[in-house]
Design a protein around this motif. Structure first.
Motif, PDB file in Angstrom:
ATOM      1  N   TYR A  27      74.648 -72.804  24.185  1.00 54.34           N
ATOM      2  CA  TYR A  27      73.483 -72.058  23.724  1.00 54.34           C
ATOM      3  C   TYR A  27      73.644 -70.557  23.974  1.00 54.34           C
ATOM      4  O   TYR A  27      74.192 -70.145  25.002  1.00 54.34           O
ATOM      5  CB  TYR A  27      72.247 -72.457  24.531  1.00 54.34           C
ATOM      6  CG  TYR A  27      71.505 -73.680  24.108  1.00 54.34           C
ATOM      7  CD1 TYR A  27      70.916 -73.773  22.851  1.00 54.34           C
ATOM      8  CD2 TYR A  27      71.325 -74.737  25.003  1.00 54.34           C
ATOM      9  CE1 TYR A  27      70.175 -74.891  22.491  1.00 54.34           C
ATOM     10  CE2 TYR A  27      70.588 -75.856  24.659  1.00 54.34           C
ATOM     11  CZ  TYR A  27      70.014 -75.919  23.401  1.00 54.34           C
ATOM     12  OH  TYR A  27      69.285 -77.029  23.054  1.00 54.34           O
ATOM     13  N   ARG A  28      73.097 -69.757  23.092  1.00 53.35           N
ATOM     14  CA  ARG A  28      72.779 -68.363  23.396  1.00 53.35           C
ATOM     15  C   ARG A  28      71.257 -68.227  23.561  1.00 53.35           C
ATOM     16  O   ARG A  28      70.787 -67.539  24.451  1.00 53.35           O
ATOM     17  CB  ARG A  28      73.284 -67.444  22.290  1.00 53.35           C
ATOM     18  CG  ARG A  28      74.807 -67.487  22.144  1.00 53.35           C
ATOM     19  CD  ARG A  28      75.301 -66.651  20.995  1.00 53.35           C
ATOM     20  NE  ARG A  28      75.331 -65.242  21.343  1.00 53.35           N
ATOM     21  CZ  ARG A  28      75.831 -64.299  20.538  1.00 53.35           C
ATOM     22  NH1 ARG A  28      76.307 -64.637  19.344  1.00 53.35           N
ATOM     23  NH2 ARG A  28      75.838 -63.055  20.918  1.00 53.35           N
ATOM     24  N   ILE A  29      70.521 -68.881  22.670  1.00 48.48           N
ATOM     25  CA  ILE A  29      69.058 -68.985  22.780  1.00 48.48           C
ATOM     26  C   ILE A  29      68.736 -70.466  22.600  1.00 48.48           C
ATOM     27  O   ILE A  29      69.131 -71.058  21.590  1.00 48.48           O
ATOM     28  CB  ILE A  29      68.345 -68.144  21.713  1.00 48.48           C
ATOM     29  CG1 ILE A  29      68.738 -66.668  21.821  1.00 48.48           C
ATOM     30  CG2 ILE A  29      66.827 -68.296  21.836  1.00 48.48           C
ATOM     31  CD1 ILE A  29      68.224 -65.809  20.671  1.00 48.48           C
ATOM     32  N   PRO A  30      68.038 -71.094  23.538  1.00 47.48           N
ATOM     33  CA  PRO A  30      67.837 -72.544  23.466  1.00 47.48           C
ATOM     34  C   PRO A  30      66.735 -72.973  22.495  1.00 47.48           C
ATOM     35  O   PRO A  30      65.610 -73.267  22.880  1.00 47.48           O
ATOM     36  CB  PRO A  30      67.500 -72.925  24.916  1.00 47.48           C
ATOM     37  CG  PRO A  30      66.951 -71.683  25.532  1.00 47.48           C
ATOM     38  CD  PRO A  30      67.613 -70.541  24.856  1.00 47.48           C
ATOM     39  N   TRP A  31      67.069 -72.983  21.207  1.00 49.53           N
ATOM     40  CA  TRP A  31      66.278 -73.666  20.176  1.00 49.53           C
ATOM     41  C   TRP A  31      66.878 -75.061  20.011  1.00 49.53           C
ATOM     42  O   TRP A  31      68.099 -75.203  19.871  1.00 49.53           O
ATOM     43  CB  TRP A  31      66.409 -72.962  18.835  1.00 49.53           C
ATOM     44  CG  TRP A  31      65.560 -71.772  18.576  1.00 49.53           C
ATOM     45  CD1 TRP A  31      65.087 -70.866  19.476  1.00 49.53           C
ATOM     46  CD2 TRP A  31      65.115 -71.317  17.283  1.00 49.53           C
ATOM     47  NE1 TRP A  31      64.387 -69.881  18.845  1.00 49.53           N
ATOM     48  CE2 TRP A  31      64.378 -70.130  17.498  1.00 49.53           C
ATOM     49  CE3 TRP A  31      65.275 -71.801  15.987  1.00 49.53           C
ATOM     50  CZ2 TRP A  31      63.801 -69.424  16.439  1.00 49.53           C
ATOM     51  CZ3 TRP A  31      64.703 -71.098  14.952  1.00 49.53           C
ATOM     52  CH2 TRP A  31      63.961 -69.925  15.178  1.00 49.53           C
ATOM     53  N   CYS A  32      66.026 -76.096  19.921  1.00 49.10           N
ATOM     54  CA  CYS A  32      66.542 -77.447  19.666  1.00 49.10           C
ATOM     55  C   CYS A  32      67.305 -77.505  18.338  1.00 49.10           C
ATOM     56  O   CYS A  32      68.369 -78.115  18.255  1.00 49.10           O
ATOM     57  CB  CYS A  32      65.406 -78.461  19.587  1.00 49.10           C
ATOM     58  SG  CYS A  32      64.579 -78.802  21.130  1.00 49.10           S
ATOM     59  N   GLY A  33      66.731 -76.899  17.307  1.00 50.56           N
ATOM     60  CA  GLY A  33      67.266 -77.058  15.955  1.00 50.56           C
ATOM     61  C   GLY A  33      68.318 -76.055  15.569  1.00 50.56           C
ATOM     62  O   GLY A  33      68.421 -75.664  14.393  1.00 50.56           O
ATOM     63  N   ARG A  34      69.137 -75.670  16.526  1.00 45.41           N
ATOM     64  CA  ARG A  34      70.183 -74.677  16.237  1.00 45.41           C
ATOM     65  C   ARG A  34      71.129 -75.158  15.144  1.00 45.41           C
ATOM     66  O   ARG A  34      71.719 -74.351  14.424  1.00 45.41           O
ATOM     67  CB  ARG A  34      70.942 -74.324  17.508  1.00 45.41           C
ATOM     68  CG  ARG A  34      71.632 -75.514  18.186  1.00 45.41           C
ATOM     69  CD  ARG A  34      71.800 -75.235  19.674  1.00 45.41           C
ATOM     70  NE  ARG A  34      72.622 -76.242  20.353  1.00 45.41           N
ATOM     71  CZ  ARG A  34      72.137 -77.399  20.800  1.00 45.41           C
ATOM     72  NH1 ARG A  34      70.884 -77.746  20.578  1.00 45.41           N
ATOM     73  NH2 ARG A  34      72.932 -78.234  21.456  1.00 45.41           N
ATOM     74  N   PHE A  35      71.294 -76.496  15.020  1.00 45.27           N
ATOM     75  CA  PHE A  35      72.123 -77.053  13.944  1.00 45.27           C
ATOM     76  C   PHE A  35      71.282 -77.647  12.816  1.00 45.27           C
ATOM     77  O   PHE A  35      71.617 -77.486  11.649  1.00 45.27           O
ATOM     78  CB  PHE A  35      73.071 -78.123  14.507  1.00 45.27           C
ATOM     79  CG  PHE A  35      73.926 -77.621  15.644  1.00 45.27           C
ATOM     80  CD1 PHE A  35      74.873 -76.629  15.443  1.00 45.27           C
ATOM     81  CD2 PHE A  35      73.756 -78.117  16.930  1.00 45.27           C
ATOM     82  CE1 PHE A  35      75.644 -76.143  16.490  1.00 45.27           C
ATOM     83  CE2 PHE A  35      74.522 -77.645  17.990  1.00 45.27           C
ATOM     84  CZ  PHE A  35      75.469 -76.654  17.771  1.00 45.27           C
ATOM     85  N   SER A  36      70.193 -78.325  13.151  1.00 43.39           N
ATOM     86  CA  SER A  36      69.395 -79.003  12.115  1.00 43.39           C
ATOM     87  C   SER A  36      68.777 -78.015  11.140  1.00 43.39           C
ATOM     88  O   SER A  36      68.718 -78.288   9.926  1.00 43.39           O
ATOM     89  CB  SER A  36      68.301 -79.865  12.755  1.00 43.39           C
ATOM     90  OG  SER A  36      67.376 -79.087  13.489  1.00 43.39           O
ATOM     91  N   VAL A  37      68.321 -76.857  11.623  1.00 42.98           N
ATOM     92  CA  VAL A  37      67.625 -75.921  10.733  1.00 42.98           C
ATOM     93  C   VAL A  37      68.572 -75.268   9.725  1.00 42.98           C
ATOM     94  O   VAL A  37      68.328 -75.353   8.510  1.00 42.98           O
ATOM     95  CB  VAL A  37      66.838 -74.878  11.543  1.00 42.98           C
ATOM     96  CG1 VAL A  37      66.286 -73.794  10.626  1.00 42.98           C
ATOM     97  CG2 VAL A  37      65.698 -75.546  12.306  1.00 42.98           C
ATOM     98  N   PRO A  38      69.666 -74.631  10.159  1.00 43.02           N
ATOM     99  CA  PRO A  38      70.551 -74.062   9.132  1.00 43.02           C
ATOM    100  C   PRO A  38      71.170 -75.127   8.237  1.00 43.02           C
ATOM    101  O   PRO A  38      71.335 -74.911   7.030  1.00 43.02           O
ATOM    102  CB  PRO A  38      71.595 -73.285   9.931  1.00 43.02           C
ATOM    103  CG  PRO A  38      71.504 -73.780  11.324  1.00 43.02           C
ATOM    104  CD  PRO A  38      70.104 -74.248  11.518  1.00 43.02           C
ATOM    105  N   PHE A  39      71.503 -76.290   8.802  1.00 46.71           N
ATOM    106  CA  PHE A  39      72.059 -77.366   7.968  1.00 46.71           C
ATOM    107  C   PHE A  39      71.037 -77.832   6.934  1.00 46.71           C
ATOM    108  O   PHE A  39      71.347 -77.960   5.744  1.00 46.71           O
ATOM    109  CB  PHE A  39      72.494 -78.551   8.834  1.00 46.71           C
ATOM    110  CG  PHE A  39      72.980 -79.723   8.027  1.00 46.71           C
ATOM    111  CD1 PHE A  39      74.305 -79.813   7.647  1.00 46.71           C
ATOM    112  CD2 PHE A  39      72.103 -80.726   7.625  1.00 46.71           C
ATOM    113  CE1 PHE A  39      74.754 -80.882   6.872  1.00 46.71           C
ATOM    114  CE2 PHE A  39      72.537 -81.790   6.855  1.00 46.71           C
ATOM    115  CZ  PHE A  39      73.869 -81.865   6.474  1.00 46.71           C
ATOM    116  N   GLY A  40      69.823 -78.127   7.386  1.00 47.48           N
ATOM    117  CA  GLY A  40      68.808 -78.633   6.475  1.00 47.48           C
ATOM    118  C   GLY A  40      68.464 -77.645   5.378  1.00 47.48           C
ATOM    119  O   GLY A  40      68.316 -78.022   4.205  1.00 47.48           O
ATOM    120  N   LEU A  41      68.352 -76.365   5.718  1.00 41.52           N
ATOM    121  CA  LEU A  41      67.993 -75.367   4.709  1.00 41.52           C
ATOM    122  C   LEU A  41      69.144 -75.092   3.744  1.00 41.52           C
ATOM    123  O   LEU A  41      68.917 -74.853   2.551  1.00 41.52           O
ATOM    124  CB  LEU A  41      67.531 -74.079   5.389  1.00 41.52           C
ATOM    125  CG  LEU A  41      66.196 -74.201   6.118  1.00 41.52           C
ATOM    126  CD1 LEU A  41      65.839 -72.889   6.807  1.00 41.52           C
ATOM    127  CD2 LEU A  41      65.074 -74.630   5.176  1.00 41.52           C
TER     128      LEU A  41
END
Length: 300
Positions: free
Chosen positions: A220-234
């Motif tokens: 992590y650099r910033i702990p968002w859960c969706g660090r992979f799900s969000v860019p992948f999904g969009l």
């Protein structure tokens, strides 16, 4: 925006804290058929990366009865390269990032059907490749079935935003009211810079590498859960709409809140006695950010 959402980003945290933000995304979804793109918090247990995870369940639990997995899943699995996917019920059973959203979606649509997938570790190049395959497969399914995007199929992407405080080993602005305000401003800035407005690959790549170390995506650099799900999904949504010739979807922030700022969900004593309760503390040493972002197609 008044138009039907073709996609949304939605939190998955504790209902007592996050329900108001959940509902701003889920109540705007007009389609009863959803591709659910989830976080895979437990990917490290399987050392899994560079593939997305489908399940083999016939249905999921919902408060108004079983929620069937849509036949679209089989169409996608038939079209996707085998090296892009893992099919594993146990991985889905160990994950919570989608099940918490189901009650809100089923409240909106009693005829809800879903295709759940989880997104583990991956860098941008691999993410772009798999999302390209998935977006193309979805576009073919939309054409084959005569569906209208937003009416017959939509995409919902799961994430909680910053996990802040000493309990998460992440408190760069301090653990007081001023630090809270700065961390909230950073969350809102990330949404504005990367999620609002047009979906563009460069902005999604930028979000990914703001959130994780480009040299080691497991860090992590910033702990968002969706660090992979969000860019992948969009990116999947972008490819889908491009393949269908529908123009570039645009995102609008529907609501932002945190486990500190959000009013507690009002529930009955009977509901509390049945087991609904806090899953974590909420204070300046331990709080979570939530964002609901909706995506619509440009007007003709």
């Amino acid at each position: 925006p008044p138009e039907a959402l073709v996609a949304a980003v939605c939190p998955h945290d504790d209902h007592l804290y996050a329900a108001g933000v959940h509902a701003h995304a889920t109540e705007r979804i007009a389609s009863p058929r959803l591709l659910l793109v989830g976080v895979f918090h437990r990917a490290r247990l399987w050392e899994l990366r560079d593939r997305v995870v489908f399940d083999r369940f016939q249905s999921w639990h919902g408060p108004w009865g079983p929620v069937p997995v849509d036949p679209l899943r089989e169409e996608l699995l038939a079209d996707l390269p085998p090296e892009d996917v893992v099919v594993d019920n146990t991985m889905h059973c160990r994950e919570h990032s989608l099940e918490g959203i189901i009650p809100f979606l089923q409240h909106r649509h009693r005829d809800l059907s879903i295709v759940p997938i989880l997104v583990p570790y991956m860098g941008w190049e691999r993410m772009e490749e798999i999302a390209g395959h998935l977006g193309a497969a979805l576009a073919e399914a939309v054409r084959r079935n005569g569906w209208v995007l937003g009416k017959d199929l939509a995409v919902l992407i799961s994430t909680d935003l910053v996990h802040y405080g000493g309990d998460f080993d992440h408190a760069p602005f301090g653990e007081d009211a001023d630090g809270y305000r700065e961390a909230v401003a950073r969350d809102r800035g990330l949404i504005r810079e990367h999620l609002e407005g047009p979906i563009e690959p460069a902005r999604l790549r930028g979000l990914l590498y703001q959130l994780v170390d480009p040299a080691d995506v497991t860090r992590y650099r910033i702990p968002w859960c969706g660090r992979f799900s969000v860019p992948f999904g969009l990116e999947t949504v972008r490819v889908l709409t491009e393949r269908l010739g529908l123009g570039q979807p645009r995102g609008t922030l529907l609501r932002y809140g945190t486990s500190v700022s959000e009013p507690e969900l009002a529930v009955s004593d009977a509901t509390r006695d049945a087991g609904l309760g806090y899953t974590a503390p909420s204070n300046f040493h331990h709080w979570v950010g939530y964002g609901a972002v909706g995506y619509t197609l440009p007007a003709e």
